[in-house]
Enzyme design. Structure first.
Site, mmCIF file in Angstrom:
data_model
loop_
_atom_site.group_PDB
_atom_site.id
_atom_site.type_symbol
_atom_site.label_atom_id
_atom_site.label_comp_id
_atom_site.label_asym_id
_atom_site.label_seq_id
_atom_site.Cartn_x
_atom_site.Cartn_y
_atom_site.Cartn_z
ATOM 1 N N LYS A 34 0.857 -1.198 0.000
ATOM 2 C CA LYS A 34 0.000 0.000 0.000
ATOM 3 C C LYS A 34 0.895 1.251 0.000
ATOM 4 O O LYS A 34 2.118 1.139 0.115
ATOM 5 C CB LYS A 34 -0.927 -0.019 1.218
ATOM 6 C CG LYS A 34 -0.195 0.006 2.545
ATOM 7 C CD LYS A 34 -1.165 -0.022 3.706
ATOM 8 C CE LYS A 34 -0.407 -0.186 4.997
ATOM 9 N NZ LYS A 34 -1.102 0.328 6.158
ATOM 10 N N ARG A 129 -8.666 0.228 16.543
ATOM 11 C CA ARG A 129 -8.715 1.092 15.365
ATOM 12 C C ARG A 129 -9.756 0.446 14.456
ATOM 13 O O ARG A 129 -10.936 0.681 14.637
ATOM 14 C CB ARG A 129 -7.308 1.177 14.744
ATOM 15 C CG ARG A 129 -7.132 2.278 13.750
ATOM 16 C CD ARG A 129 -5.725 2.310 13.202
ATOM 17 N NE ARG A 129 -5.347 1.049 12.581
ATOM 18 C CZ ARG A 129 -4.214 0.844 11.918
ATOM 19 N NH1 ARG A 129 -3.324 1.811 11.832
ATOM 20 N NH2 ARG A 129 -3.944 -0.310 11.362
ATOM 21 N N TYR A 251 17.411 29.594 6.668
ATOM 22 C CA TYR A 251 16.284 30.270 7.314
ATOM 23 C C TYR A 251 16.382 30.208 8.834
ATOM 24 O O TYR A 251 16.698 29.154 9.396
ATOM 25 C CB TYR A 251 14.968 29.608 6.897
ATOM 26 C CG TYR A 251 14.550 29.902 5.480
ATOM 27 C CD1 TYR A 251 14.284 31.201 5.065
ATOM 28 C CD2 TYR A 251 14.397 28.868 4.565
ATOM 29 C CE1 TYR A 251 13.891 31.459 3.758
ATOM 30 C CE2 TYR A 251 13.991 29.119 3.263
ATOM 31 C CZ TYR A 251 13.741 30.424 2.865
ATOM 32 O OH TYR A 251 13.348 30.675 1.584
ATOM 33 N N MET A 299 12.846 24.344 1.259
ATOM 34 C CA MET A 299 11.965 23.611 0.340
ATOM 35 C C MET A 299 12.745 22.761 -0.671
ATOM 36 O O MET A 299 12.410 21.611 -0.930
ATOM 37 C CB MET A 299 11.053 24.604 -0.396
ATOM 38 C CG MET A 299 9.993 23.931 -1.229
ATOM 39 S SD MET A 299 8.965 25.105 -2.123
ATOM 40 C CE MET A 299 7.994 25.824 -0.820
HETATM 41 C C1 LIG Z 1 -3.257 -4.606 8.582
HETATM 42 C C2 LIG Z 1 -1.805 -4.435 8.310
HETATM 43 N N1 LIG Z 1 -1.020 -5.507 8.212
HETATM 44 C C3 LIG Z 1 0.313 -5.405 7.979
HETATM 45 C C4 LIG Z 1 0.908 -4.163 7.840
HETATM 46 C C5 LIG Z 1 2.389 -4.088 7.625
HETATM 47 O O1 LIG Z 1 2.986 -3.521 8.760
HETATM 48 P P1 LIG Z 1 4.584 -3.295 8.829
HETATM 49 O O2 LIG Z 1 4.885 -2.287 7.773
HETATM 50 O O3 LIG Z 1 4.816 -2.781 10.192
HETATM 51 O O4 LIG Z 1 5.176 -4.628 8.545
HETATM 52 C C6 LIG Z 1 0.118 -3.017 7.943
HETATM 53 C C7 LIG Z 1 0.746 -1.705 7.841
HETATM 54 O O5 LIG Z 1 0.344 -0.708 8.325
HETATM 55 C C8 LIG Z 1 -1.272 -3.155 8.174
HETATM 56 O O6 LIG Z 1 -2.064 -2.078 8.286
#
Ligand SMILES: Cc1ncc(COP(=O)(O)O)c(C=O)c1O
Length: 355
Positions: A34, A129, A251, A299
């Protein structure tokens, strides 16, 4: 063209995936790609590790892009579908949806799909969550079992503290006590749990950060774990300033020289994804020498200390993070984690692949 670039080492991605597998030999691997493959390019990462048994992404669009690119493995949507009309796309592309809420269950019960879909039921064992409350599990499970839109069910949870001293014991006990009678596939482990808690490995592991060669831990480095950095962010010096004692840099005049010194100006700033909060002293490599940043990151530029690197000049190579400067060290200096820096690589930075 500005000299900044991110180099993605495909061999490092393969090495890190193999390392995850070696920790959990009996589990299948869902590579978490992701957030554009944690900044490395979703399709690039997927192509680099075609031996993954599946991929985990966030949205239907990512799943469809993976299918369109020819990936036939399991593709898990980590938050499932957000609206009922996404279900037909999920079914059409045979994506796998997390079901974490009763709202999603209702949508599935009303859905008319060409082919049923596989779902992962996400249980809230303590992260608070996403996930079903444990008290609601059996009711939802029983309804999903008879839901016409659903084929196979996998049971899932996610740990809040696998990377810290609290560990996973409480959440694992809750998950096990609820699900041990059920002979369905299970998945619990993120990178930290893969590395430290073999008892969480189950049927599928879900490595994210470790694939990219950064550490999930505050107390163990990527190198200590045996990981290789997949992304190197590099640039060059585009100017050198010679300061006298009392001169300041950048800056806010946040750094003032106490003696005459040379300062290099690097073509990299917060608009490239380098953290603006990185203070004076953040590690950086210039012409093969480890040194430090000076003053405030701006920047498009940041400044570095050239003391002891007299050969450095305009055009000298600078590594902001990568094989020599762990992204985790830069993150620590800036008060964040490697995850955030990798994901925040800006679209304007050209990306090249290697290996
Ligand atoms: C549901 C779930 N599984 C696995 C992972 C992978 O986690 P990590 O990057 O800590 O291995 C994530 C990442 O946020 C996640 O949301």
């Amino acid at each position: 063209m500005r000299p900044i670039q991110a180099t993605i080492q495909l061999a490092a991605l393969r090495h890190n995936l193999a390392l995850a597998r070696s920790h959990a030999k009996k589990s299948k691997v869902l590579a978490v790609i992701k957030a554009n493959g944690y900044g490395h390019g979703m399709l690039r990462v997927a192509r680099a590790v075609p031996e993954a048994d599946g991929y985990a992404v966030l949205g239907v669009e990512e799943g469809v892009a993976l299918r369109d690119a020819g990936f036939g493995q399991t593709i898990l949507l980590l938050e499932g579908f957000f609206t009922a009309d996404e279900i037909s796309l999920v079914a059409h592309h045979q994506l796998v949806a997390v079901v974490h809420s009763e709202e999603q269950l209702l949508m599935l019960e009303k859905a008319v799909v060409p082919k049923p879909i596989d779902v992962f039921i996400k249980l809230n064992t303590g992260m608070n969550r996403l996930g079903l409350p444990l008290a609601r599990f059996w009711a939802v499970y029983d309804r999903l079992k008879v839901c016409k839109a659903v084929r196979d069910i996998t049971l899932m949870t996610h740990f809040a503290t696998a990377d810290g001293p609290e560990g996973v014991a409480e959440q694992l006990a809750r998950f096990n006590s609820l699900t041990e009678e059920i002979s369905k596939p299970k998945t619990l482990a993120n990178s930290a749990a893969i590395l430290r808690y073999p008892e969480t490995h189950a049927d599928w592991i879900r490595p994210g950060i470790m694939l990219y060669g950064a550490t999930p831990f505050a107390d163990e480095s990527a190198a200590e774990i045996g990981l290789q950095a997949a992304m190197t962010l590099s640039s060059e010096l585009i100017s050198v300033q010679n300061l006298s004692a009392g001169d300041s840099v950048g800056y806010g005049q946040m750094f003032t020289a106490d003696k005459p010194m040379s300062v290099g100006v690097v073509a990299c700033g917060y608009a490239d994804g380098y953290p603006r909060h990185a203070p004076t002293g953040t590690p950086v490599m210039v012409a093969g020498h480890r040194t430090r940043t000076l003053g405030r990151v701006s920047m498009d530029m940041l400044c570095v200390d050239l003391t002891g690197i007299p050969q450095a000049g305009v055009g000298s190579l600078v590594e902001l993070w990568g094989a020599n400067i762990p992204v985790d060290e830069v993150a620590l200096a800036a008060g964040t984690v490697g995850y955030e820096l990798l994901c925040a690589l800006a679209p304007r930075v050209p990306v090249v692949e290697h290996g």
